[in-house]
Design an enzyme around this catalytic site. Structure first.
Site, PDB file in Angstrom:
ATOM      1  N   LEU A  17      45.889   8.053  84.014  1.00 59.94           N
ATOM      2  CA  LEU A  17      47.301   8.960  82.820  1.00 59.94           C
ATOM      3  C   LEU A  17      47.194   8.074  81.479  1.00 59.94           C
ATOM      4  CD1 LEU A  17      49.937  10.698  85.406  1.00 59.94           C
ATOM      5  CD2 LEU A  17      48.419  11.236  84.463  1.00 59.94           C
ATOM      6  N   ASP A  18      46.945   8.511  80.582  1.00 59.57           N
ATOM      7  CA  ASP A  18      47.277   7.709  79.395  1.00 59.57           C
ATOM      8  C   ASP A  18      48.866   6.752  79.456  1.00 59.57           C
ATOM      9  OD1 ASP A  18      46.714   7.034  76.571  1.00 59.57           O
ATOM     10  OD2 ASP A  18      47.765   8.973  75.818  1.00 59.57           O
TER      11      ASP A  18
END
Ligand SMILES: [Mg+2]
Length: 233
Positions: free
Chosen positions: A9-10
């Site tokens: 996940l960014d």
């Protein structure tokens, strides 16, 4: 059900409301240095400068250390105002590292996914700032590891940083990993380049060039659980 076991996940624009954080840090810093002007316009100017300098960083033209100060040197020059860029940088980063605003629904999504997926936070950013924000926002425990570009020495979309995230997640088969992020350039191109499926969180008014094809496109992070359940949105 899809067969994913692992999510990269960014952080900014995916979990964190970075626009709001940046606005907060800039307003506080301008006040601190008594710089007059429309803070919205000044923020726009700063964003332009920052974007171009991060591009320089992603192309290896400037170090993370120099980037922190050089962007405010350019900002001062553009404004025609005299301030010490080193000092401005210190104050700005201090405020930025306190900016813990999450995007609406993000915590609920993390809660929903935490038991079923190995999650790695994979972010282009400065170590101190990102670690502090993750800790203060109380989201650290959702992630097996935080992979931060400043600590790795390369940034997304470079495969080297995806490699680190993959190692940290226990080297699962690549088809079990989904990269989720809001940047076509760093998250989607980077993820695809490493051989991953990708989920693009499209910002308002953003258009996708035909040559980049994320596996999934969502408008809100709250749609991610449906994607993972195989309910295409
Ligand atoms: Mg982002």
């Amino acid at each position: 059900m899809t067969g994913y076991t692992t999510l990269f996940l960014d952080a900014d624009g995916t979990i964190f409301d970075y626009d709001r954080g940046e606005r907060f840090a800039m307003e506080k810093s301008l006040q601190h240095f008594s710089i007059a002007g429309n803070s919205g316009n000044l923020l726009e100017l700063y964003r332009e400068i920052n974007k171009s300098i991060w591009r320089d960083f992603e192309q290896g033209k400037i170090s993370a250390e120099d980037l922190k100060i050089e962007r405010f040197r350019r900002f001062a020059t553009e404004l025609g105002v005299e301030f010490d860029p080193l000092n401005f940088s210190r104050i700005y980063l201090e405020y930025l590292s306190q900016a813990t605003f999450l995007l609406s629904g993000a915590r609920g999504v993390l809660d929903q996914l935490k038991n079923n997926y190995t999650m790695i936070l994979l972010t282009n950013g400065l170590s101190g700032v990102q670690r502090n924000r993750v800790r203060l926002a109380e989201v650290e425990d959702y992630f097996r590891k935080l992979i931060i570009s400043e600590e790795i020495g390369v940034a997304k979309p470079a495969p080297g940083i995806f490699e680190k995230a993959w190692e940290a997640s226990g080297r699962p088969p690549l088809e079990e990993v989904l990269m989720v992020g809001d940047s076509l350039e760093s998250d989607i191109k980077g993820g695809m380049g490493f051989g991953l499926d990708t989920c693009w969180l499209r910002g308002e008014g953003q258009e996708k060039p035909p040559e980049i094809n994320p596996t999934y496109i969502i408008e809100e992070i709250t749609q991610l659980p449906d994607i993972l359940q195989g309910r295409v949105v």
